[in-house]
Design a protein around this motif. Structure first.
Motif, PDB file in Angstrom:
ATOM      1  N   PHE A  46     -10.137 -47.245  -5.278  1.00  0.00           N
ATOM      2  CA  PHE A  46     -11.312 -46.770  -6.034  1.00  0.00           C
ATOM      3  C   PHE A  46     -10.948 -46.697  -7.447  1.00  0.00           C
ATOM      4  CE2 PHE A  46     -11.046 -44.727  -1.915  1.00  0.00           C
ATOM      5  CZ  PHE A  46     -12.417 -44.824  -1.392  1.00  0.00           C
ATOM      6  N   ARG A  47     -11.986 -46.752  -8.626  1.00  0.00           N
ATOM      7  CA  ARG A  47     -11.447 -46.450  -9.905  1.00  0.00           C
ATOM      8  C   ARG A  47     -12.248 -45.235 -10.295  1.00  0.00           C
ATOM      9  NH1 ARG A  47     -11.455 -51.583 -14.018  1.00  0.00           N
ATOM     10  NH2 ARG A  47     -11.711 -49.973 -15.176  1.00  0.00           N
ATOM     11  N   THR A  48     -11.876 -44.445 -11.116  1.00  0.00           N
ATOM     12  CA  THR A  48     -12.547 -43.325 -11.409  1.00  0.00           C
ATOM     13  C   THR A  48     -12.003 -43.159 -13.160  1.00  0.00           C
ATOM     14  OG1 THR A  48     -13.364 -41.051 -11.119  1.00  0.00           O
ATOM     15  CG2 THR A  48     -10.909 -41.707 -10.725  1.00  0.00           C
ATOM     16  N   TRP A  49     -12.600 -42.392 -13.871  1.00  0.00           N
ATOM     17  CA  TRP A  49     -12.239 -42.012 -15.119  1.00  0.00           C
ATOM     18  C   TRP A  49     -12.731 -40.595 -15.558  1.00  0.00           C
ATOM     19  CZ3 TRP A  49     -16.165 -41.073 -18.476  1.00  0.00           C
ATOM     20  CH2 TRP A  49     -17.444 -41.516 -17.990  1.00  0.00           C
ATOM     21  N   SER A  50     -12.259 -40.089 -16.707  1.00  0.00           N
ATOM     22  CA  SER A  50     -12.523 -39.020 -17.200  1.00  0.00           C
ATOM     23  C   SER A  50     -12.780 -39.471 -18.604  1.00  0.00           C
ATOM     24  CB  SER A  50     -11.635 -37.862 -16.991  1.00  0.00           C
ATOM     25  OG  SER A  50     -10.430 -38.089 -17.670  1.00  0.00           O
TER      26      SER A  50
END
Length: 84
Positions: A46-50
């Motif tokens: 998965f790719r996520t970011w803030s």
């Protein structure tokens, strides 16, 4: 719409779902903790970011973003330096 120039985006690739956190540090001092919820079932991860919009002024210094699990285990670290 383009984000402000003072916005930083660390991206994280994970091979687990659930809740993780981005802990932001400047010169060794914690300045933020951002929760990220990751759900799904992809084998490739998965790719996520803030993002951090309110960068302290002055912002120069050594920065670190730690990726931590809900039980506080560090699973990744990003380091960068902001110079004048």
């Amino acid at each position: 719409r383009r984000p402000p120039r003072s916005t930083l985006f660390p991206y994280t690739t994970l091979f687990r779902s659930g809740e993780v956190y981005h802990y932001w540090f400047r010169d060794g001092e914690q300045v933020d903790r951002i929760p990220l919820k990751v759900f799904g079932g992809r084998e490739s991860g998965f790719r996520t970011w803030s993002h951090k919009r309110h960068i302290p002024v002055p912002s120069e210094g050594r920065w670190r973003v730690e990726v931590r699990t809900g039980d506080n285990q560090i699973i990744g670290v990003m380091r960068f330096t902001i110079t004048p």
